[in-house]
Design a protein around this motif. Structure first.
Motif, mmCIF file in Angstrom:
data_model
loop_
_atom_site.group_PDB
_atom_site.id
_atom_site.type_symbol
_atom_site.label_atom_id
_atom_site.label_comp_id
_atom_site.label_asym_id
_atom_site.label_seq_id
_atom_site.Cartn_x
_atom_site.Cartn_y
_atom_site.Cartn_z
ATOM 1 N N GLU A 91 5.193 2.412 -0.816
ATOM 2 C CA GLU A 91 5.340 3.215 -0.214
ATOM 3 C C GLU A 91 4.003 3.960 -0.080
ATOM 4 O O GLU A 91 4.071 4.827 0.759
ATOM 5 N N ASN A 92 3.180 4.094 -1.348
ATOM 6 C CA ASN A 92 2.058 5.207 -0.765
ATOM 7 C C ASN A 92 1.737 4.736 0.544
ATOM 8 O O ASN A 92 0.666 5.711 0.865
ATOM 9 N N PHE A 93 1.427 2.480 0.838
ATOM 10 C CA PHE A 93 0.751 2.811 1.482
ATOM 11 C C PHE A 93 1.350 3.189 2.410
ATOM 12 O O PHE A 93 0.502 2.739 3.997
ATOM 13 N N LEU A 94 2.364 2.496 2.782
ATOM 14 C CA LEU A 94 3.001 3.201 4.536
ATOM 15 C C LEU A 94 2.719 4.166 5.125
ATOM 16 O O LEU A 94 3.017 4.704 6.161
ATOM 17 N N LYS A 95 3.181 5.026 4.036
ATOM 18 C CA LYS A 95 2.613 6.150 3.679
ATOM 19 C C LYS A 95 1.582 6.679 4.939
ATOM 20 O O LYS A 95 1.163 7.116 5.903
ATOM 21 N N LEU A 96 0.252 5.817 4.534
ATOM 22 C CA LEU A 96 -1.045 6.189 4.963
ATOM 23 C C LEU A 96 -0.813 4.977 6.685
ATOM 24 O O LEU A 96 -1.765 5.835 7.153
ATOM 25 N N TYR A 97 -0.346 4.416 6.228
ATOM 26 C CA TYR A 97 -0.372 3.268 7.847
ATOM 27 C C TYR A 97 0.943 3.773 8.514
ATOM 28 O O TYR A 97 0.068 4.385 10.000
ATOM 29 N N GLU A 98 1.678 5.254 8.009
ATOM 30 C CA GLU A 98 1.946 5.971 9.414
ATOM 31 C C GLU A 98 1.437 7.411 9.655
ATOM 32 O O GLU A 98 1.675 7.405 10.859
ATOM 33 N N ALA A 99 0.618 7.342 9.473
ATOM 34 C CA ALA A 99 -0.278 8.668 9.503
ATOM 35 C C ALA A 99 -1.081 8.817 10.892
ATOM 36 O O ALA A 99 -1.870 9.197 11.577
ATOM 37 N N VAL A 100 -1.829 7.588 10.434
ATOM 38 C CA VAL A 100 -2.728 6.586 11.996
ATOM 39 C C VAL A 100 -2.406 5.608 12.787
ATOM 40 O O VAL A 100 -2.231 5.514 14.108
ATOM 41 N N LEU A 101 -0.404 5.502 12.985
ATOM 42 C CA LEU A 101 -0.274 4.472 13.420
ATOM 43 C C LEU A 101 0.755 5.641 14.573
ATOM 44 O O LEU A 101 0.584 6.689 14.487
ATOM 45 N N VAL A 102 0.309 4.947 16.182
ATOM 46 C CA VAL A 102 1.610 5.890 16.894
ATOM 47 C C VAL A 102 2.685 5.963 16.401
ATOM 48 O O VAL A 102 3.475 4.459 15.588
ATOM 49 N N ASP A 103 3.870 6.413 17.143
ATOM 50 C CA ASP A 103 5.344 6.611 17.152
ATOM 51 C C ASP A 103 5.704 5.167 16.954
ATOM 52 O O ASP A 103 5.858 4.076 17.952
ATOM 53 N N ASN A 104 6.882 4.322 16.054
ATOM 54 C CA ASN A 104 7.382 3.468 16.370
ATOM 55 C C ASN A 104 6.023 2.394 16.556
ATOM 56 O O ASN A 104 6.592 1.273 16.220
ATOM 57 N N GLY A 105 5.302 2.459 15.312
ATOM 58 C CA GLY A 105 3.701 1.564 14.954
ATOM 59 C C GLY A 105 4.391 0.516 14.570
ATOM 60 O O GLY A 105 5.985 0.263 13.530
ATOM 61 N N GLU A 106 3.470 -0.765 14.549
ATOM 62 C CA GLU A 106 4.287 -2.034 13.754
ATOM 63 C C GLU A 106 3.415 -2.201 12.318
ATOM 64 O O GLU A 106 2.251 -1.855 12.413
ATOM 65 N N ILE A 107 4.216 -2.852 11.638
ATOM 66 C CA ILE A 107 2.921 -3.696 10.653
ATOM 67 C C ILE A 107 3.528 -5.292 10.724
ATOM 68 O O ILE A 107 4.683 -5.184 10.521
ATOM 69 N N HIS A 108 2.707 -6.311 11.149
ATOM 70 C CA HIS A 108 3.130 -7.160 10.764
ATOM 71 C C HIS A 108 2.821 -8.608 9.551
ATOM 72 O O HIS A 108 1.072 -7.575 9.343
ATOM 73 N N PHE A 109 3.369 -8.746 8.614
ATOM 74 C CA PHE A 109 3.256 -9.198 7.667
ATOM 75 C C PHE A 109 2.962 -10.535 7.734
ATOM 76 O O PHE A 109 3.913 -11.006 7.482
ATOM 77 N N LYS A 110 2.040 -11.272 6.468
ATOM 78 C CA LYS A 110 2.490 -12.745 6.168
ATOM 79 C C LYS A 110 1.804 -13.366 4.742
ATOM 80 O O LYS A 110 1.231 -12.716 4.268
ATOM 81 N N THR A 111 2.864 -13.581 4.489
ATOM 82 C CA THR A 111 1.968 -14.116 2.682
ATOM 83 C C THR A 111 3.230 -15.570 2.143
ATOM 84 O O THR A 111 3.457 -16.110 2.894
ATOM 85 N N ASP A 112 2.368 -15.927 1.626
ATOM 86 C CA ASP A 112 2.371 -17.326 0.904
ATOM 87 C C ASP A 112 3.048 -17.289 -0.967
ATOM 88 O O ASP A 112 4.195 -17.421 -1.215
ATOM 89 N N ASN A 113 3.300 -15.806 -1.135
ATOM 90 C CA ASN A 113 3.687 -15.394 -1.900
ATOM 91 C C ASN A 113 5.089 -14.651 -1.631
ATOM 92 O O ASN A 113 5.604 -13.162 -1.828
ATOM 93 N N ARG A 114 6.200 -15.829 -2.710
ATOM 94 C CA ARG A 114 7.927 -14.851 -2.119
ATOM 95 C C ARG A 114 7.704 -13.821 -3.126
ATOM 96 O O ARG A 114 8.319 -12.288 -2.346
ATOM 97 N N GLY A 115 7.748 -13.711 -3.797
ATOM 98 C CA GLY A 115 7.712 -12.170 -4.637
ATOM 99 C C GLY A 115 7.632 -11.099 -4.267
ATOM 100 O O GLY A 115 8.275 -10.071 -3.896
ATOM 101 N N LEU A 116 5.623 -11.457 -3.815
ATOM 102 C CA LEU A 116 5.344 -9.952 -2.798
ATOM 103 C C LEU A 116 5.888 -9.745 -1.775
ATOM 104 O O LEU A 116 6.668 -8.828 -1.185
ATOM 105 N N PHE A 117 6.420 -10.852 -0.834
ATOM 106 C CA PHE A 117 7.340 -10.794 0.425
ATOM 107 C C PHE A 117 8.746 -9.953 -0.280
ATOM 108 O O PHE A 117 9.196 -9.353 1.061
ATOM 109 N N GLU A 118 9.624 -10.639 -1.194
ATOM 110 C CA GLU A 118 10.966 -9.962 -1.452
ATOM 111 C C GLU A 118 10.379 -8.436 -1.243
ATOM 112 O O GLU A 118 11.853 -7.533 -1.185
ATOM 113 N N TYR A 119 9.648 -8.280 -2.674
ATOM 114 C CA TYR A 119 8.869 -6.640 -2.687
ATOM 115 C C TYR A 119 8.613 -6.022 -1.316
ATOM 116 O O TYR A 119 9.148 -4.927 -0.830
ATOM 117 N N SER A 120 7.939 -6.354 -0.369
ATOM 118 C CA SER A 120 7.958 -5.492 0.792
ATOM 119 C C SER A 120 8.765 -5.871 1.679
ATOM 120 O O SER A 120 9.293 -4.679 1.677
#
Length: 217
Positions: free
Chosen positions: A134-163
């Motif tokens: 959540e702390n990083f999501l707040k950081l991203y939102e602070a610099v992104l345009v309104d309705n800005g996007e995050i694209h995320f890739k990983t090989d780690n199932r645990g991190l993906f589910e957490y995300s």
């Protein structure tokens, strides 16, 4: 990632300010002037050896790209990758901490953020270090345009589910979720070095696209 020290890295970085931007905090609010156009700006937090950010720049000349990397011994490899590609004018690199994005970007300067194969920090006590906390999501939102996007890739199932849970709880809209990206293999997919390594071993690659929702007053 195990980082091997390169004693020549500092000199290399100083010799290539046209690729690795010196004093990037001075560009805050003025990235369009640096790129000399009004094209959208996409950033990758943790660009590693630069294969993804360079490939994206070549594939999408109408978009500006910034690769952010913390380690000088890694960013020099990314710079070499950019140079090998002919130094496209729409890609630059920053040797900065991705946890300090507000030092370098104003609100509405960034249209999209890429997170590729980030450290999963699997121990519960390290959850705040995960780049989808959540702390990083707040950081991203602070610099992104309104309705800005995050694209995320990983090989780690645990991190993906957490995300998925973290972004959903934050109120983000999940526009795309894949539990096996390479089974679908979108034509425009640019692979990172890690992605090539893991997929060649049959490891599924997880991917999501999430969008911030403009808060109603």
């Amino acid at each position: 990632m195990r980082v091997r020290h390169k004693p020549w890295a500092a000199d290399f970085i100083k010799a290539h300010p046209e690729i690795i931007i010196p004093d990037p905090e001075k560009c805050k609010g003025n990235w369009k002037e640096l790129f000399e156009n009004n094209n959208p700006l996409h950033i990758e937090v943790g660009s590693g050896k630069g294969q993804f950010i360079t490939g994206m720049a070549l594939q999408n000349p109408e978009i500006n790209y910034l690769g952010i990397e913390l380690f000088d011994s890694v960013i020099v490899k990314a710079a070499e990758k950019v140079m090998e590609a002919g130094s496209p004018k729409n890609v630059r690199l920053l040797l900065v901490n991705g946890a300090e994005l507000e030092k370098y970007f104003e609100k509405n300067e960034v249209s999209r953020i890429y997170l590729n194969f980030s450290d999963p920090w699997p121990k519960t006590r390290h959850a705040k270090r995960r780049l989808t906390h959540e702390n990083f999501l707040k950081l991203y939102e602070a610099v992104l345009v309104d309705n800005g996007e995050i694209h995320f890739k990983t090989d780690n199932r645990g991190l993906f589910e957490y995300s998925l849970v973290s972004m959903s709880h934050y109120g983000m809209k999940l526009n795309y979720v894949s539990l096996d990206l390479h089974a679908e293999m979108p034509e425009d997919n640019i692979m990172t070095e890690y992605e090539e390594k893991f997929s060649s071993k049959g490891q599924p690659i997880y991917r999501l696209e999430a969008q911030f929702q403009t808060k109603q007053s």
